[in-house]
Design a protein around this motif. Structure first.
Motif, PDB file in Angstrom:
ATOM      1  N   ALA A 254      -2.303   9.907   1.206  1.00 22.01           N
ATOM      2  CA  ALA A 254      -3.173   9.427   0.132  1.00 22.01           C
ATOM      3  C   ALA A 254      -4.441  10.269   0.033  1.00 22.01           C
ATOM      4  CB  ALA A 254      -3.527   7.962   0.372  1.00 22.01           C
ATOM      5  N   GLU A 255      -4.946  10.735   1.172  1.00 21.44           N
ATOM      6  CA  GLU A 255      -6.123  11.605   1.154  1.00 21.44           C
ATOM      7  C   GLU A 255      -5.785  12.960   0.543  1.00 21.44           C
ATOM      8  OE1 GLU A 255      -9.581  13.280   4.219  1.00 21.44           O
ATOM      9  OE2 GLU A 255      -8.152  11.726   4.866  1.00 21.44           O
ATOM     10  N   VAL A 256      -4.580  13.452   0.793  1.00 23.02           N
ATOM     11  CA  VAL A 256      -4.148  14.696   0.145  1.00 23.02           C
ATOM     12  C   VAL A 256      -4.133  14.526  -1.369  1.00 23.02           C
ATOM     13  CG1 VAL A 256      -2.205  16.280  -0.153  1.00 23.02           C
ATOM     14  CG2 VAL A 256      -2.802  15.460   2.133  1.00 23.02           C
ATOM     15  N   MET A 257      -3.590  13.397  -1.835  1.00 19.71           N
ATOM     16  CA  MET A 257      -3.534  13.145  -3.271  1.00 19.71           C
ATOM     17  C   MET A 257      -4.934  13.017  -3.864  1.00 19.71           C
ATOM     18  SD  MET A 257      -0.342  13.158  -4.141  1.00 19.71           S
ATOM     19  CE  MET A 257      -0.404  12.370  -5.745  1.00 19.71           C
ATOM     20  N   ASP A 258      -5.830  12.321  -3.166  1.00 22.68           N
ATOM     21  CA  ASP A 258      -7.198  12.150  -3.668  1.00 22.68           C
ATOM     22  C   ASP A 258      -7.969  13.461  -3.660  1.00 22.68           C
ATOM     23  OD1 ASP A 258      -6.697   9.471  -3.997  1.00 22.68           O
ATOM     24  OD2 ASP A 258      -7.606   8.870  -2.088  1.00 22.68           O
ATOM     25  N   THR A 259      -7.635  14.359  -2.747  1.00 22.03           N
ATOM     26  CA  THR A 259      -8.368  15.618  -2.604  1.00 22.03           C
ATOM     27  C   THR A 259      -7.929  16.652  -3.635  1.00 22.03           C
ATOM     28  OG1 THR A 259      -8.607  15.218  -0.226  1.00 22.03           O
ATOM     29  CG2 THR A 259      -8.993  17.467  -1.012  1.00 22.03           C
ATOM     30  N   PHE A 260      -6.646  16.655  -3.990  1.00 19.81           N
ATOM     31  CA  PHE A 260      -6.127  17.755  -4.806  1.00 19.81           C
ATOM     32  C   PHE A 260      -5.532  17.349  -6.152  1.00 19.81           C
ATOM     33  CE2 PHE A 260      -5.649  19.110  -0.341  1.00 19.81           C
ATOM     34  CZ  PHE A 260      -6.458  20.243  -0.377  1.00 19.81           C
ATOM     35  N   TYR A 261      -5.204  16.071  -6.346  1.00 18.74           N
ATOM     36  CA  TYR A 261      -4.422  15.727  -7.525  1.00 18.74           C
ATOM     37  C   TYR A 261      -5.081  14.702  -8.447  1.00 18.74           C
ATOM     38  CZ  TYR A 261      -0.606  18.281  -5.340  1.00 18.74           C
ATOM     39  OH  TYR A 261       0.173  19.268  -4.784  1.00 18.74           O
ATOM     40  N   THR A 262      -6.326  14.337  -8.199  1.00 20.31           N
ATOM     41  CA  THR A 262      -7.029  13.478  -9.141  1.00 20.31           C
ATOM     42  C   THR A 262      -7.545  14.320 -10.304  1.00 20.31           C
ATOM     43  OG1 THR A 262      -9.149  13.746  -8.006  1.00 20.31           O
ATOM     44  CG2 THR A 262      -7.728  11.935  -7.273  1.00 20.31           C
TER      45      THR A 262
ATOM     46  N   SER B 107      -2.998   6.400  -8.371  1.00 18.03           N
ATOM     47  CA  SER B 107      -2.797   5.228  -7.534  1.00 18.03           C
ATOM     48  C   SER B 107      -3.626   4.066  -8.069  1.00 18.03           C
ATOM     49  CB  SER B 107      -3.207   5.536  -6.095  1.00 18.03           C
ATOM     50  OG  SER B 107      -3.279   4.364  -5.320  1.00 18.03           O
ATOM     51  N   HIS B 108      -3.179   2.846  -7.749  1.00 18.05           N
ATOM     52  CA  HIS B 108      -3.891   1.649  -8.179  1.00 18.05           C
ATOM     53  C   HIS B 108      -4.629   0.963  -7.042  1.00 18.05           C
ATOM     54  CE1 HIS B 108      -0.867   2.258 -11.342  1.00 18.05           C
ATOM     55  NE2 HIS B 108      -1.701   1.651 -12.133  1.00 18.05           N
ATOM     56  N   ILE B 109      -4.549   1.509  -5.856  1.00 17.05           N
ATOM     57  CA  ILE B 109      -5.246   0.951  -4.696  1.00 17.05           C
ATOM     58  C   ILE B 109      -6.287   1.964  -4.229  1.00 17.05           C
ATOM     59  CG2 ILE B 109      -5.012   0.213  -2.296  1.00 17.05           C
ATOM     60  CD1 ILE B 109      -2.262  -0.826  -2.926  1.00 17.05           C
ATOM     61  N   PHE B 110      -7.519   1.503  -4.084  1.00 17.57           N
ATOM     62  CA  PHE B 110      -8.613   2.377  -3.683  1.00 17.57           C
ATOM     63  C   PHE B 110      -9.203   1.885  -2.358  1.00 17.57           C
ATOM     64  CE2 PHE B 110      -8.348   2.177  -8.309  1.00 17.57           C
ATOM     65  CZ  PHE B 110      -8.202   3.515  -8.630  1.00 17.57           C
TER      66      PHE B 110
ATOM     67  N   TYR C 205       0.836  -1.208   0.000  1.00 16.00           N
ATOM     68  CA  TYR C 205       0.000   0.000   0.000  1.00 16.00           C
ATOM     69  C   TYR C 205       0.870   1.257   0.000  1.00 16.00           C
ATOM     70  CZ  TYR C 205      -3.413   3.432   1.773  1.00 16.00           C
ATOM     71  OH  TYR C 205      -4.203   4.538   1.940  1.00 16.00           O
ATOM     72  N   MET C 206       1.881   1.285   0.866  1.00 18.05           N
ATOM     73  CA  MET C 206       2.768   2.450   0.933  1.00 18.05           C
ATOM     74  C   MET C 206       3.571   2.599  -0.356  1.00 18.05           C
ATOM     75  SD  MET C 206       4.130   2.573   4.878  1.00 18.05           S
ATOM     76  CE  MET C 206       4.835   0.939   4.910  1.00 18.05           C
ATOM     77  N   GLN C 207       3.979   1.481  -0.935  1.00 13.66           N
ATOM     78  CA  GLN C 207       4.727   1.541  -2.195  1.00 13.66           C
ATOM     79  C   GLN C 207       3.877   2.176  -3.289  1.00 13.66           C
ATOM     80  OE1 GLN C 207       7.976   0.383  -2.443  1.00 13.66           O
ATOM     81  NE2 GLN C 207       8.063   1.269  -4.488  1.00 13.66           N
ATOM     82  N   ASP C 208       2.628   1.781  -3.363  1.00 19.83           N
ATOM     83  CA  ASP C 208       1.738   2.319  -4.391  1.00 19.83           C
ATOM     84  C   ASP C 208       1.449   3.796  -4.158  1.00 19.83           C
ATOM     85  OD1 ASP C 208      -0.479   1.963  -6.550  1.00 19.83           O
ATOM     86  OD2 ASP C 208      -1.560   2.764  -4.813  1.00 19.83           O
ATOM     87  N   LYS C 209       1.128   4.174  -2.927  1.00 24.45           N
ATOM     88  CA  LYS C 209       0.734   5.557  -2.651  1.00 24.45           C
ATOM     89  C   LYS C 209       1.900   6.536  -2.817  1.00 24.45           C
ATOM     90  CE  LYS C 209      -3.514   4.564  -1.781  1.00 24.45           C
ATOM     91  NZ  LYS C 209      -4.592   4.968  -2.727  1.00 24.45           N
ATOM     92  N   TRP C 210       3.070   6.175  -2.309  1.00 26.22           N
ATOM     93  CA  TRP C 210       4.208   7.079  -2.451  1.00 26.22           C
ATOM     94  C   TRP C 210       4.735   7.100  -3.887  1.00 26.22           C
ATOM     95  CZ3 TRP C 210       5.465  10.810   0.742  1.00 26.22           C
ATOM     96  CH2 TRP C 210       5.025  10.735   2.065  1.00 26.22           C
ATOM     97  N   SER C 211       4.607   5.994  -4.601  1.00 26.19           N
ATOM     98  CA  SER C 211       4.957   6.009  -6.025  1.00 26.19           C
ATOM     99  C   SER C 211       4.023   6.943  -6.785  1.00 26.19           C
ATOM    100  CB  SER C 211       4.874   4.596  -6.605  1.00 26.19           C
ATOM    101  OG  SER C 211       5.850   3.749  -6.040  1.00 26.19           O
ATOM    102  N   SER C 212       2.754   6.942  -6.399  1.00 25.92           N
ATOM    103  CA  SER C 212       1.792   7.848  -7.020  1.00 25.92           C
ATOM    104  C   SER C 212       2.195   9.303  -6.809  1.00 25.92           C
ATOM    105  CB  SER C 212       0.397   7.592  -6.437  1.00 25.92           C
ATOM    106  OG  SER C 212      -0.537   8.544  -6.909  1.00 25.92           O
TER     107      SER C 212
END
Length: 702
Positions: free
Chosen positions: A440-448, A384-387, A370-377
């Protein structure tokens, strides 16, 4: 259904002769032992074991009236007596070395591996000796503790059966399951882990290049010979405490017992990471360092082949290879996420009928993935590939790090220092998981793409919308920082020579910077009299200074420790954020301030890179940003801006802080009253916060 006898992946390594157990009266139903015809069904204890038990070096037990021995029945394979006995090899002692015809040149490789010096602070290295061109690997040692697992079986692999697949749960429920919760049919073996989740077990021997795995493992061992045990010692002392995705005790006992059926990619990944601390060990530093590039090439080839028969070791190997400072593979990360889903790592395994220690291992690997996917994103700026909707893994608890029940009764007592370090490391791993969830919430809130379109549609009100959405996630980030346990704070005392807490605090600053970047990007610098502009930029500057000061305070014990894979880019993001504030500065004096701070930051990175090579990447990226800033147009001074606006009237008071904006002289720092904490919160009444003197905080202030 009985299956053909598995083909051994490597020749059995000679081991000490064991005494035969008395009273072995076994009944065999018509097993031919030669081409001359069948023999008696009754075997005395003096007769040899079946072919499979002989290869495993295991005791062959056939109960009265049974057609198969206990182990062949357990592994669901034929129990045959057709192969010739292996030649006996007696142990060579010092007195027999000279003139003995049985002394083999391969004896140095076939001997018992030296034990890992895990109980001592020094790292054990073996004396160098020329490796055998074809080492003998014990690949057939019987390990019942692995046969009971779901994701670490040696001759078969598992694939998760989803609800919408052709295997309907109702039809699966009609199958007859044995005491091991398995049901065999033509396509494979169904294994049910609870009332509603099931896997299909498939044989490894039917996959591509399965026989090549032994060759890959031999090549890996030869490249590091004879320093393999010493490198594993380094790995478990430096890397494993901060990144506990290996079942340490099980791995060490398998290695000590002579088992060499490890995943080649996993073993190579452990060796490659340990090589980063080669020069720090006084014994290893005297020898030539193994070729990491050749190890990496073998690891990647074997990992590609292993993906055809996914196991937990496949994900472990991929994650370790991605922790290399020079690793930067977005495609491998996405492949590992897919493999993890095949293995059911996205599911809650709390109630599964698998060994207790495997459940804890699964959770640790799942969260590492999970951390690998989120920080890679984040570092790649890609989706990200994990929801969350498809992520059911429970948070880690202390029991998930339990090493008991792996089939080995021997336990090495940990020193008080080791217990303290293990406790700190588990807290560190858990805190990194919780911080990643906030990031991950920061990324979902501002970067999708949806968020980007929402901000674009808001037009001039985009900053107002961003600040409104930032409030809840910023509160979570502040609470995470306030609740950080004392054991993993930067100033916490530690007896360890290397302290890995740095990557956690760096990740915190990277998360804050990722949030502030989106706010700064939305600001309209053409309106310098905007109070919201001043406060948001002021808060961003405070975050930048805090992050730079954190890097400046890092000590050698921090720099030379293990750093999470994203750290290389997280150091870079600090410089990127400073360059952004420089480029968007409304006045020349503010731009000069950021120019000076970036120059100091580059010097800090350059000096620190002597102890942490991966910081050279941050230096090069900082130079690239500096080159882009050469195209920046010259900015007006504050005096010129005031002359254009004119002298403001005494009212409203909101204009006064802008007219008296702080001057930044060359070489002079500005006191920001920064205590390293997160934002205090936002004013509920206004999207831009309170006015001066209201007693409340602005949306961007501390």
């Amino acid at each position: 259904m009985p299956r053909p006898t598995p083909v051994p992946i490597a020749a059995a390594r000679p081991r000490k002769q064991q005494k035969l157990s008395p009273g072995k009266e076994n009944f065999v139903a018509g097993k031919p032992t030669s081409t001359n015809g069948p023999v008696s069904n009754i075997r005395s204890r003096r007769e040899r074991p079946c072919d499979a038990c002989r290869r495993r070096k295991s005791r062959c037990v056939i109960h009265e009236g049974a057609a198969l021995c206990v182990l062949c029945e357990f592994h669901k394979q034929e129990c045959t007596f057709v192969q010739s006995p292996l030649p006996r090899k007696r142990k060579v002692v010092d007195g027999d070395k000279k003139g003995s015809p049985n002394v083999s040149k391969k004896r140095s490789v076939g001997a018992e591996p030296p034990p890992l010096a895990l109980a001592t602070p020094t790292i054990t290295a073996t004396a160098p000796s020329p490796p055998s061109p074809q080492p003998l690997l014990a690949a057939n040692i019987h390990l019942p503790q692995l046969g009971e697992t779901l994701g670490l079986q040696r001759r078969q692999h598992s694939r998760y059966i989803g609800l919408s697949s052709p295997f309907d749960p109702t039809l699966i429920g009609l199958s007859h399951f044995d005491i091991r919760n398995e049901s065999t049919f033509d396509l494979g073996t169904l294994r049910r882990v609870n009332d509603h989740e099931c896997f299909i077990m498939l044989p490894d021997e039917n996959t591509q290049d399965h026989a090549e795995e032994a060759n890959y493992l031999s090549h890996v061992e030869q490249l590091v010979h004879p320093h393999g045990p010493a490198l594993l010692d380094i790995y478990f002392q430096v890397v494993h405490p901060s990144y506990p995705i290996i079942q340490k005790h099980l791995f060490i006992e398998r290695y000590r017992s002579g088992d060499r059926s490890f995943s080649p990619a996993l073993l190579a990944g452990m060796y490659i990471l340990a090589l980063n601390w080669w020069s720090l060990d006084p014994k290893l530093a005297n020898y030539s360092k193994p070729d990491a590039a050749r190890l990496e090439a073998i690891a990647m080839r074997s990992l590609t082949v292993a993906m055809e028969r996914p196991k937990l070791s496949t994900v472990q190997a991929g994650l370790l290879l991605l922790q290399r400072p020079e690793a930067d593979s977005w495609s491998l990360t996405t492949q590992l996420v897919a493999i993890g889903q095949e293995l059911g790592l996205h599911l809650d395994c709390t109630s599964w009928s698998v060994p207790h220690w495997e459940r804890g291992l699964r959770k640790r690997i799942a969260w590492a993935l999970y951390m690998q996917d989120k920080w890679s994103s984040l570092i790649h700026g890609r989706p990200s590939h994990i929801f969350n909707a498809n992520w059911a893994v429970k948070p880690t608890i202390e029991d998930d790090f339990n090493e008991e029940g792996d089939g080995y009764a021997t336990r090495q007592e940990e020193t008080e220092e080791e217990q303290e370090e293990n406790h700190r490391s588990r807290i560190l791993f858990a805190q990194m998981i919780s911080l990643t969830q906030v990031m991950a919430e920061v990324m979902d809130t501002f970067y999708t793409q949806t968020a980007i379109q929402d901000f674009a549609n808001a037009g001039r009100k985009s900053t107002e919308l961003i600040l409104a959405r930032a409030k809840p996630v910023q509160i979570k980030l502040r609470q995470w920082h306030e609740r950080l346990p004392a054991e993993v704070k930067m100033h916490a005392p530690s007896k360890s020579k290397l302290i890995s807490t740095g990557y956690l605090h760096l990740a915190y600053f990277a998360t804050e910077i990722t949030l502030h970047r989106r706010i700064v990007q939305s600001l309209d610098t053409k309106e310098p009299d905007n109070y919201g502009l001043f406060m948001c930029r002021n808060a961003a500057k405070t975050r930048l200074i805090s992050a730079m000061d954190f890097v400046n305070r890092l000590k050698p014990e921090h720099l030379q420790a293990f750093w999470f894979f994203a750290s290389k880019v997280n150091f870079t993001l600090i410089g990127t954020f400073g360059s952004l504030l420089w480029a968007t500065a409304p006045a020349r004096e503010e731009a000069e301030f950021y120019k000076l701070r970036l120059r100091e930051y580059r010097w800090t990175l350059s000096v620190s890179s002597k102890r942490a090579d991966f910081l050279e990447y941050a230096v090069s990226m900082l130079d690239a940003s500096r080159a882009m800033l050469n195209n920046l147009a010259e900015k007006p001074s504050l005096a010129e801006q005031i002359s254009k606006v004119g002298v403001p009237p005494p009212a409203p008071p909101i204009m006064y802080p802008v007219m008296r904006q702080p001057q930044f002289d060359e070489g002079e720092d500005v006191h920001m009253n920064d205590d390293g904490a997160s934002f205090e919160g936002f004013d509920d009444e206004s999207p831009y916060g309170s006015r001066p003197g209201s007693g409340a905080h602005s949306p961007c202030s501390q």
